[in-house]
Design a protein around this motif. Structure first.
Motif, PDB file in Angstrom:
ATOM      1  N   SER A 101      23.279  47.664   3.796  1.00 27.52           N
ATOM      2  CA  SER A 101      22.872  48.256   2.518  1.00 27.52           C
ATOM      3  C   SER A 101      23.579  47.545   1.375  1.00 27.52           C
ATOM      4  CB  SER A 101      23.169  49.760   2.478  1.00 27.52           C
ATOM      5  OG  SER A 101      24.563  49.994   2.398  1.00 27.52           O
ATOM      6  N   THR A 102      24.535  46.660   1.713  1.00 31.54           N
ATOM      7  CA  THR A 102      25.147  45.791   0.696  1.00 31.54           C
ATOM      8  C   THR A 102      24.264  44.550   0.570  1.00 31.54           C
ATOM      9  OG1 THR A 102      26.544  44.667   2.338  1.00 31.54           O
ATOM     10  CG2 THR A 102      27.495  46.591   1.205  1.00 31.54           C
ATOM     11  N   TYR A 103      24.293  43.942  -0.591  1.00 36.76           N
ATOM     12  CA  TYR A 103      23.453  42.766  -0.824  1.00 36.76           C
ATOM     13  C   TYR A 103      23.885  41.607   0.071  1.00 36.76           C
ATOM     14  CZ  TYR A 103      21.097  44.891  -4.762  1.00 36.76           C
ATOM     15  OH  TYR A 103      20.318  45.710  -5.545  1.00 36.76           O
ATOM     16  N   HIS A 104      22.904  40.910   0.593  1.00 37.92           N
ATOM     17  CA  HIS A 104      23.126  39.730   1.418  1.00 37.92           C
ATOM     18  C   HIS A 104      21.870  38.867   1.332  1.00 37.92           C
ATOM     19  CE1 HIS A 104      21.224  42.765   3.998  1.00 37.92           C
ATOM     20  NE2 HIS A 104      20.710  41.769   4.699  1.00 37.92           N
ATOM     21  N   SER A 105      21.988  37.629   1.782  1.00 37.89           N
ATOM     22  CA  SER A 105      20.833  36.739   1.730  1.00 37.89           C
ATOM     23  C   SER A 105      20.759  35.899   2.994  1.00 37.89           C
ATOM     24  CB  SER A 105      20.873  35.843   0.490  1.00 37.89           C
ATOM     25  OG  SER A 105      22.013  35.023   0.520  1.00 37.89           O
ATOM     26  N   SER A 106      19.568  35.453   3.263  1.00 39.47           N
ATOM     27  CA  SER A 106      19.312  34.602   4.423  1.00 39.47           C
ATOM     28  C   SER A 106      19.043  33.181   3.936  1.00 39.47           C
ATOM     29  CB  SER A 106      18.109  35.141   5.199  1.00 39.47           C
ATOM     30  OG  SER A 106      16.975  35.196   4.349  1.00 39.47           O
ATOM     31  N   SER A 107      18.887  32.293   4.887  1.00 41.66           N
ATOM     32  CA  SER A 107      18.524  30.916   4.527  1.00 41.66           C
ATOM     33  C   SER A 107      17.641  30.332   5.617  1.00 41.66           C
ATOM     34  CB  SER A 107      19.771  30.041   4.360  1.00 41.66           C
ATOM     35  OG  SER A 107      20.258  29.613   5.618  1.00 41.66           O
ATOM     36  N   SER A 108      17.036  29.227   5.282  1.00 37.68           N
ATOM     37  CA  SER A 108      16.263  28.456   6.251  1.00 37.68           C
ATOM     38  C   SER A 108      17.229  27.525   6.989  1.00 37.68           C
ATOM     39  CB  SER A 108      15.180  27.647   5.530  1.00 37.68           C
ATOM     40  OG  SER A 108      15.786  26.705   4.666  1.00 37.68           O
ATOM     41  N   THR A 109      16.692  26.629   7.767  1.00 39.68           N
ATOM     42  CA  THR A 109      17.480  25.618   8.467  1.00 39.68           C
ATOM     43  C   THR A 109      16.837  24.253   8.246  1.00 39.68           C
ATOM     44  OG1 THR A 109      18.378  24.920  10.610  1.00 39.68           O
ATOM     45  CG2 THR A 109      16.207  25.942  10.635  1.00 39.68           C
TER      46      THR A 109
END
Length: 166
Positions: A144-152
């Motif tokens: 529920s805290t902000y986070h982000s993903s990424s590609s590879t």
């Protein structure tokens, strides 16, 4: 402010991990394209996508493959109530695409982000901590805290299992 999290390498028994990895890398899992992913930082619109396979969502099992994942994760994570369990597949891109910050749900809960492959993709937590995608690694945190993903960029895909629970 430091984001509370725990990283556990070799989270699953090697044989069980290899069994699950074989399943998720096979034709047994149908993948569904989604444009729900937040836009890449700096992009004006959400033009990027990923693929997902929802195993469980809030009150129902959504996949015939759920049973292959359920018991071990329930036990290891001491899950009291499962909110969602889904597989995420990010395609290879020419440069690392970091997606905008998001929260899985707006209320406090527990989360496990489990990596099926090692690649140069990562998850960035609210405080800027980067957790690299490493095969058989679990990231435990409050999603529920902000986070982000990424590609590879150095593998064909970045593949993980996202579990939201209490």
């Amino acid at each position: 402010m430091k984001t509370e999290h725990e990283v556990i390498d070799n989270f699953l028994d090697k044989d069980y991990f290899e069994e699950l990895k074989k399943i998720v890398m096979s034709d047994e899992i149908p993948w569904y394209r989604s444009e729900v992913i937040p836009a890449v930082v700096g992009d004006p619109a959400p033009t990027h996508h990923f693929f997902c396979h929802i195993l469980f969502h809030q009150t129902y099992v959504n996949s015939q493959s759920y049973d292959k994942f359920g018991d071990v994760f329930w036990s290891k994570l001491k899950i009291k109530a499962l909110l969602r369990m889904k597989l995420n597949l990010y395609s290879k891109t020419d440069t690392i695409e970091v997606h905008n910050r998001h929260r899985d749900f707006t209320y406090d809960h527990k989360g496990c982000l489990f990596s099926f492959n090692t690649c140069d993709g990562f998850t960035t937590l609210e405080d800027g901590t980067k957790i690299e995608s490493v095969e058989n690694r679990a990231l435990l945190f409050n999603p529920s805290t902000y986070h982000s993903s990424s590609s590879t960029t150095n593998d064909d895909i970045r593949l993980n299992l996202n579990i939201n629970y209490s």
